[in-house]
Design a protein around this motif. Structure first.
Motif, PDB file in Angstrom:
ATOM      1  N   GLY A 134       0.831  -1.198   0.000  1.00 15.51           N
ATOM      2  CA  GLY A 134       0.000   0.000   0.000  1.00 15.51           C
ATOM      3  C   GLY A 134       0.862   1.242   0.000  1.00 15.51           C
ATOM      4  O   GLY A 134       2.095   1.180  -0.039  1.00 15.51           O
ATOM      5  N   VAL A 135       0.214   2.375   0.039  1.00 14.19           N
ATOM      6  CA  VAL A 135       0.913   3.658   0.076  1.00 14.19           C
ATOM      7  C   VAL A 135       1.492   3.871   1.462  1.00 14.19           C
ATOM      8  O   VAL A 135       0.802   3.711   2.467  1.00 14.19           O
ATOM      9  N   THR A 136       2.767   4.230   1.523  1.00 14.62           N
ATOM     10  CA  THR A 136       3.409   4.486   2.810  1.00 14.62           C
ATOM     11  C   THR A 136       3.482   5.975   3.134  1.00 14.62           C
ATOM     12  O   THR A 136       3.616   6.351   4.301  1.00 14.62           O
ATOM     13  N   HIS A 137       3.422   6.818   2.103  1.00 19.63           N
ATOM     14  CA  HIS A 137       3.435   8.275   2.296  1.00 19.63           C
ATOM     15  C   HIS A 137       2.353   8.874   1.407  1.00 19.63           C
ATOM     16  O   HIS A 137       2.474   8.870   0.184  1.00 19.63           O
ATOM     17  N   LEU A 138       1.291   9.362   2.025  1.00 20.91           N
ATOM     18  CA  LEU A 138       0.165   9.926   1.288  1.00 20.91           C
ATOM     19  C   LEU A 138       0.014  11.398   1.649  1.00 20.91           C
ATOM     20  O   LEU A 138      -0.169  11.742   2.818  1.00 20.91           O
ATOM     21  N   GLN A 144       1.090  21.222  -1.134  1.00 21.03           N
ATOM     22  CA  GLN A 144       2.244  21.204  -2.026  1.00 21.03           C
ATOM     23  C   GLN A 144       3.562  21.506  -1.299  1.00 21.03           C
ATOM     24  O   GLN A 144       4.569  20.840  -1.570  1.00 21.03           O
ATOM     25  N   PRO A 145       3.592  22.464  -0.372  1.00 25.27           N
ATOM     26  CA  PRO A 145       4.859  22.708   0.342  1.00 25.27           C
ATOM     27  C   PRO A 145       5.356  21.474   1.091  1.00 25.27           C
ATOM     28  O   PRO A 145       6.550  21.173   1.076  1.00 25.27           O
ATOM     29  N   GLY A 146       4.437  20.742   1.743  1.00 28.04           N
ATOM     30  CA  GLY A 146       4.838  19.542   2.467  1.00 28.04           C
ATOM     31  C   GLY A 146       5.345  18.452   1.545  1.00 28.04           C
ATOM     32  O   GLY A 146       6.340  17.779   1.830  1.00 28.04           O
ATOM     33  N   LEU A 147       4.661  18.273   0.413  1.00 24.44           N
ATOM     34  CA  LEU A 147       5.064  17.264  -0.555  1.00 24.44           C
ATOM     35  C   LEU A 147       6.427  17.597  -1.144  1.00 24.44           C
ATOM     36  O   LEU A 147       7.303  16.726  -1.259  1.00 24.44           O
ATOM     37  N   ILE A 148       6.619  18.853  -1.529  1.00 27.84           N
ATOM     38  CA  ILE A 148       7.898  19.266  -2.114  1.00 27.84           C
ATOM     39  C   ILE A 148       9.025  19.118  -1.096  1.00 27.84           C
ATOM     40  O   ILE A 148      10.122  18.631  -1.430  1.00 27.84           O
ATOM     41  N   PHE A 150       9.207  17.047   1.393  1.00 27.51           N
ATOM     42  CA  PHE A 150       9.482  15.615   1.557  1.00 27.51           C
ATOM     43  C   PHE A 150      10.357  15.109   0.418  1.00 27.51           C
ATOM     44  O   PHE A 150      11.359  14.411   0.636  1.00 27.51           O
ATOM     45  N   LEU A 151       9.987  15.448  -0.819  1.00 25.14           N
ATOM     46  CA  LEU A 151      10.733  14.972  -1.979  1.00 25.14           C
ATOM     47  C   LEU A 151      12.132  15.579  -2.037  1.00 25.14           C
ATOM     48  O   LEU A 151      13.099  14.885  -2.394  1.00 25.14           O
ATOM     49  N   GLU A 152      12.256  16.851  -1.699  1.00 24.64           N
ATOM     50  CA  GLU A 152      13.581  17.476  -1.727  1.00 24.64           C
ATOM     51  C   GLU A 152      14.527  16.811  -0.726  1.00 24.64           C
ATOM     52  O   GLU A 152      15.710  16.599  -1.027  1.00 24.64           O
ATOM     53  N   GLU A 153      13.991  16.468   0.439  1.00 25.46           N
ATOM     54  CA  GLU A 153      14.831  15.804   1.441  1.00 25.46           C
ATOM     55  C   GLU A 153      15.149  14.368   1.028  1.00 25.46           C
ATOM     56  O   GLU A 153      16.291  13.918   1.126  1.00 25.46           O
ATOM     57  N   CYS A 199       3.158  15.875   6.854  1.00 25.34           N
ATOM     58  CA  CYS A 199       4.313  15.055   6.484  1.00 25.34           C
ATOM     59  C   CYS A 199       3.918  13.727   5.856  1.00 25.34           C
ATOM     60  O   CYS A 199       4.679  12.764   5.877  1.00 25.34           O
ATOM     61  N   GLY A 200       2.723  13.668   5.287  1.00 24.62           N
ATOM     62  CA  GLY A 200       2.334  12.472   4.566  1.00 24.62           C
ATOM     63  C   GLY A 200       1.975  11.292   5.442  1.00 24.62           C
ATOM     64  O   GLY A 200       1.883  10.165   4.970  1.00 24.62           O
ATOM     65  N   ARG A 201       1.747  11.531   6.738  1.00 21.18           N
ATOM     66  CA  ARG A 201       1.340  10.430   7.610  1.00 21.18           C
ATOM     67  C   ARG A 201      -0.176  10.239   7.494  1.00 21.18           C
ATOM     68  O   ARG A 201      -0.928  11.199   7.393  1.00 21.18           O
ATOM     69  N   TYR A 202      -0.611   8.998   7.543  1.00 20.32           N
ATOM     70  CA  TYR A 202      -2.042   8.722   7.485  1.00 20.32           C
ATOM     71  C   TYR A 202      -2.297   7.319   8.002  1.00 20.32           C
ATOM     72  O   TYR A 202      -1.377   6.538   8.210  1.00 20.32           O
TER      73      TYR A 202
END
Length: 209
Positions: A134-138, A144-148, A150-153, A199-202
């Motif tokens: 399944g998805v681990t980071h949603l 968009q700031p949180g997603l970017i 996360f990806l930049e790090e 932070c993509g937690r769900y």
């Protein structure tokens, strides 16, 4: 779909969540880009689990994390509605020219949807499989700031998104009665969206509908 083998990350492409812009920005860093056909570019969790995961697990020594983006359900339908008002599809059976947003949402709620309202389901796309895949980071599309960040790090890069695949402007007036019916019938979509935290937690929702 983007695969970053060194970062152990797979970025699933949920339709109408802005992933084409990330594909354009991050494509040069990806080990694999699935951009065509649409059935593979927009492979949901079940298709990733069946076709891509076994291959990646065979050649990548560590388990891959799975990233995806979900849009607020009414806003997501609104994006589909606007997208199908493009001049390029006028006159086709999946076009929404001459259809109000109320009519579009009502058609989406039918058991046998007309072509213009057949757009799938985010919850079904993201559904955790019986083997636990399944998805681990949603992330919420609206974050968009949180997603970017996360990806930049995760990818150790700076991201500048291009402005592509922008849908034409169209009024998105939804009557309170239709909205109430939609929220009741597709409660699982809202439940999944509401479960997404910073932070993509769900909390994964197996067999969401």
């Amino acid at each position: 779909m983007l695969v970053f083998s060194k970062a152990r990350l797979v970025f699933l492409s949920v339709p109408k969540t802005g992933t084409s812009a990330f594909e354009a920005a991050l494509g040069p860093q990806a080990a694999m880009i699935i951009s065509d056909p649409p059935e593979l570019k927009h492979a949901p969790v079940f298709r990733y689990n069946r076709f891509f995961r076994p291959m990646l697990e065979k050649f990548v020594s560590e388990k891959m994390d799975v990233l995806a983006v979900m849009r607020e359900p009414i806003n997501w339908l609104g994006s589909w509605y606007r997208y199908r008002q493009r001049d390029a599809v006028q006159g086709q059976e999946n076009a929404t020219h001459g259809v109000t947003f109320d009519e579009f949402v009502l058609a989406y709620m039918k058991g046998n949807r007309p072509a213009f309202a057949e757009v799938g389901s985010q919850a079904k796309f993201l559904e955790t499989q019986k083997n636990g895949t399944g998805v681990t980071h949603l992330f919420r599309y609206e974050d968009q700031p949180g997603l970017i960040a996360f990806l930049e790090e995760r990818l150790q890069t700076n991201i500048t998104l291009p402005n592509i695949n922008v849908s034409p402007a169209a009024p998105l007036t939804l009557s309170s009665n239709v909205e109430m019916r939609f929220r009741r019938k597709f409660a699982g979509e809202f439940q999944l969206y509401d479960s997404i935290e910073a932070c993509g937690r769900y909390k994964p929702l197996p067999n969401a509908r």
